[in-house]
Design an enzyme around this catalytic site. Structure first.
Site, PDB file in Angstrom:
ATOM      1  N   MET A   7       0.822  -1.211   0.000  1.00 41.45           N
ATOM      2  CA  MET A   7       0.000   0.000   0.000  1.00 41.45           C
ATOM      3  C   MET A   7       0.854   1.258   0.000  1.00 41.45           C
ATOM      4  O   MET A   7       0.580   2.217  -0.735  1.00 41.45           O
ATOM      5  CB  MET A   7      -0.937   0.007   1.211  1.00 41.45           C
ATOM      6  CG  MET A   7      -2.014  -1.061   1.169  1.00 41.45           C
ATOM      7  SD  MET A   7      -3.050  -0.973  -0.314  1.00 41.45           S
ATOM      8  CE  MET A   7      -3.806   0.632  -0.103  1.00 41.45           C
ATOM      9  N   ASP A  26      10.709   3.576   6.097  1.00 42.29           N
ATOM     10  CA  ASP A  26      10.434   2.249   6.641  1.00 42.29           C
ATOM     11  C   ASP A  26      11.553   1.913   7.610  1.00 42.29           C
ATOM     12  O   ASP A  26      12.416   2.756   7.876  1.00 42.29           O
ATOM     13  CB  ASP A  26      10.285   1.199   5.538  1.00 42.29           C
ATOM     14  CG  ASP A  26       9.282   0.104   5.919  1.00 42.29           C
ATOM     15  OD1 ASP A  26       9.506  -0.542   6.966  1.00 42.29           O
ATOM     16  OD2 ASP A  26       8.289  -0.095   5.205  1.00 42.29           O
ATOM     17  N   VAL A  82       1.102   1.374   7.693  1.00 41.32           N
ATOM     18  CA  VAL A  82       1.647   0.166   8.307  1.00 41.32           C
ATOM     19  C   VAL A  82       0.570  -0.906   8.421  1.00 41.32           C
ATOM     20  O   VAL A  82      -0.615  -0.654   8.201  1.00 41.32           O
ATOM     21  CB  VAL A  82       2.286   0.454   9.683  1.00 41.32           C
ATOM     22  CG1 VAL A  82       3.380   1.500   9.556  1.00 41.32           C
ATOM     23  CG2 VAL A  82       1.242   0.910  10.701  1.00 41.32           C
ATOM     24  N   GLU A  84      -2.138  -3.823   9.539  1.00 39.67           N
ATOM     25  CA  GLU A  84      -3.353  -3.708  10.347  1.00 39.67           C
ATOM     26  C   GLU A  84      -3.224  -4.482  11.668  1.00 39.67           C
ATOM     27  O   GLU A  84      -4.108  -5.247  12.054  1.00 39.67           O
ATOM     28  CB  GLU A  84      -4.559  -4.216   9.549  1.00 39.67           C
ATOM     29  CG  GLU A  84      -4.816  -3.477   8.253  1.00 39.67           C
ATOM     30  CD  GLU A  84      -5.416  -2.105   8.483  1.00 39.67           C
ATOM     31  OE1 GLU A  84      -4.729  -1.250   9.080  1.00 39.67           O
ATOM     32  OE2 GLU A  84      -6.554  -1.906   8.075  1.00 39.67           O
ATOM     33  N   LYS A  89       0.564  -0.442  14.901  1.00 37.85           N
ATOM     34  CA  LYS A  89      -0.010   0.843  14.493  1.00 37.85           C
ATOM     35  C   LYS A  89       0.052   1.852  15.643  1.00 37.85           C
ATOM     36  O   LYS A  89       0.408   3.015  15.452  1.00 37.85           O
ATOM     37  CB  LYS A  89      -1.458   0.653  14.040  1.00 37.85           C
ATOM     38  CG  LYS A  89      -1.730   1.137  12.616  1.00 37.85           C
ATOM     39  CD  LYS A  89      -3.138   0.807  12.210  1.00 37.85           C
ATOM     40  CE  LYS A  89      -3.465   1.316  10.825  1.00 37.85           C
ATOM     41  NZ  LYS A  89      -2.536   1.010   9.757  1.00 37.85           N
ATOM     42  N   SER A 111      -7.855  -0.180   6.634  1.00 35.73           N
ATOM     43  CA  SER A 111      -9.049  -0.794   6.074  1.00 35.73           C
ATOM     44  C   SER A 111     -10.028  -1.246   7.151  1.00 35.73           C
ATOM     45  O   SER A 111     -11.139  -1.655   6.837  1.00 35.73           O
ATOM     46  CB  SER A 111      -8.661  -2.004   5.210  1.00 35.73           C
ATOM     47  OG  SER A 111      -7.967  -2.961   5.995  1.00 35.73           O
ATOM     48  N   HIS A 132      -9.070   5.417   3.395  1.00 38.40           N
ATOM     49  CA  HIS A 132      -8.858   4.035   2.999  1.00 38.40           C
ATOM     50  C   HIS A 132      -8.604   3.997   1.498  1.00 38.40           C
ATOM     51  O   HIS A 132      -9.530   4.077   0.690  1.00 38.40           O
ATOM     52  CB  HIS A 132     -10.079   3.176   3.357  1.00 38.40           C
ATOM     53  CG  HIS A 132      -9.921   1.734   2.979  1.00 38.40           C
ATOM     54  ND1 HIS A 132     -10.994   0.893   2.816  1.00 38.40           N
ATOM     55  CD2 HIS A 132      -8.815   0.982   2.717  1.00 38.40           C
ATOM     56  CE1 HIS A 132     -10.567  -0.305   2.476  1.00 38.40           C
ATOM     57  NE2 HIS A 132      -9.247  -0.265   2.403  1.00 38.40           N
ATOM     58  N   ASN A 135      -6.395  -1.027  -3.220  1.00 40.06           N
ATOM     59  CA  ASN A 135      -5.245  -1.619  -3.903  1.00 40.06           C
ATOM     60  C   ASN A 135      -5.676  -2.237  -5.240  1.00 40.06           C
ATOM     61  O   ASN A 135      -6.697  -2.924  -5.279  1.00 40.06           O
ATOM     62  CB  ASN A 135      -4.636  -2.701  -3.000  1.00 40.06           C
ATOM     63  CG  ASN A 135      -3.352  -3.281  -3.548  1.00 40.06           C
ATOM     64  OD1 ASN A 135      -2.548  -2.592  -4.146  1.00 40.06           O
ATOM     65  ND2 ASN A 135      -3.176  -4.569  -3.358  1.00 40.06           N
ATOM     66  N   ASN A 182     -14.791  -2.795   3.735  1.00 42.51           N
ATOM     67  CA  ASN A 182     -14.302  -4.009   4.375  1.00 42.51           C
ATOM     68  C   ASN A 182     -15.305  -4.661   5.313  1.00 42.51           C
ATOM     69  O   ASN A 182     -15.134  -5.825   5.666  1.00 42.51           O
ATOM     70  CB  ASN A 182     -12.978  -3.725   5.099  1.00 42.51           C
ATOM     71  CG  ASN A 182     -11.813  -3.830   4.137  1.00 42.51           C
ATOM     72  OD1 ASN A 182     -12.011  -3.876   2.932  1.00 42.51           O
ATOM     73  ND2 ASN A 182     -10.614  -3.867   4.650  1.00 42.51           N
TER      74      ASN A 182
END
Length: 275
Positions: A7, A26, A82, A84, A89, A111, A132, A135, A182
């Site tokens: 993502m 990262d 990052v 889920e 998080k 999501s 959100h 992808n 979702n």
């Protein structure tokens, strides 16, 4: 941009293609090297995937990569991408709250995790908002826009202006775990995984029903491989935890595949095998 996974790569590419200067961070250089290679590959394949012609060198020239969140101290708007996993998080947002200036808008690309919960980690919840992204990000023109309980009108306005600048339309959604997409999609994928787990049908057969009978361009288990089987599992677990409803009980097959490293396209094998 925080997080150079599937993502984060897509969001960074989309922003850079629209002319924005991007800092992508990262936890180590290897991940960032892989991200740069993936962006190059995605740009070269853009035309084949029905998108515009993209100059990979031009886009990468607008993306600076760095290890660690300290590189984001002067960021005006930040997008967190990052995994889920709430513990991860929460730790990231706690650090971002210390690193970022008081006027930085923090966009959580999630999501399933409620935005109010994410905002509760920091001292300035009014600057946190959810977007959100779907992808693959460059090919999806619509996002869900989710203010938290404390999100300020200024944060909403700045986020809408940013989305407009990259050509995204948004659907306003209230803050509830899973939002719209979702709450429906994860149930579908989870139940499709149960069909394979119980031996009712193969992954190929399940997906063919959705493609052939309903006209879906991609079946639910192909979608799981695209999103990431591990990401599907984490999202379903968040829904199960939040709503305490047995209909969100994660399929054991998703857990086993995640433990085995069968995460879909990003690892080369999920419900299908990829060369």
């Amino acid at each position: 941009m925080v997080g150079a996974g599937v993502m984060g790569i897509g969001v960074a590419q989309d922003f850079a293609a629209a002319g924005h200067e991007v800092v992508l961070v990262d936890k180590d250089e290897r991940i960032l090297d892989e991200a740069r290679a993936a962006i190059t590959r995605n740009c070269r394949l853009s035309r084949l995937m029905g998108g515009p012609a993209l100059d990979a060198d031009e886009i990468l020239a607008r993306i600076t990569t760095a290890v660690g969140l300290a590189a984001l101290d002067k960021t005006e708007i930040l997008v967190e991408n990052v995994t889920e996993d709430w513990d991860i998080k929460a730790a990231v947002h706690a650090e971002l709250d210390e690193v970022c200036g008081p006027d930085t808008v923090i966009i959580a690309n999630t999501s399933a995790v409620p935005i109010t919960r994410i905002a509760s980690v920091g001292k300035n919840p009014g600057r946190v908002i959810g977007v959100h992204f779907m992808n693959p990000v460059p090919q999806k023109p619509v996002v869900e826009l989710i203010p938290g309980f404390h999100t300020t009108p200024e944060t909403i306005l700045r986020t809408r202006e940013l989305l407009t600048s990259i050509g995204k339309r948004w659907v306003d959604v209230k803050d509830a775990s899973g939002f719209v997409s979702n709450r429906v999609l994860m149930l579908t994928v989870n139940e499709a995984a149960y069909l394979v787990h119980e031996g009712v049908a193969t992954a190929e057969s399940v997906d063919e029903v959705f493609r052939g009978c309903f006209g879906h361009p991609m079946g639910p288990l192909q979608t799981a491989d695209l999103i990431g089987v591990d990401t599907i599992l984490y999202s379903v677990e968040v829904l199960y935890e939040h709503y305490a409803d047995s209909k969100y009980r994660p399929c054991p097959l998703l857990k086993q595949m995640t433990d085995a490293g069968l995460h879909g396209r990003k690892t080369g094998r999920g419900f299908y095998t990829y060369s």
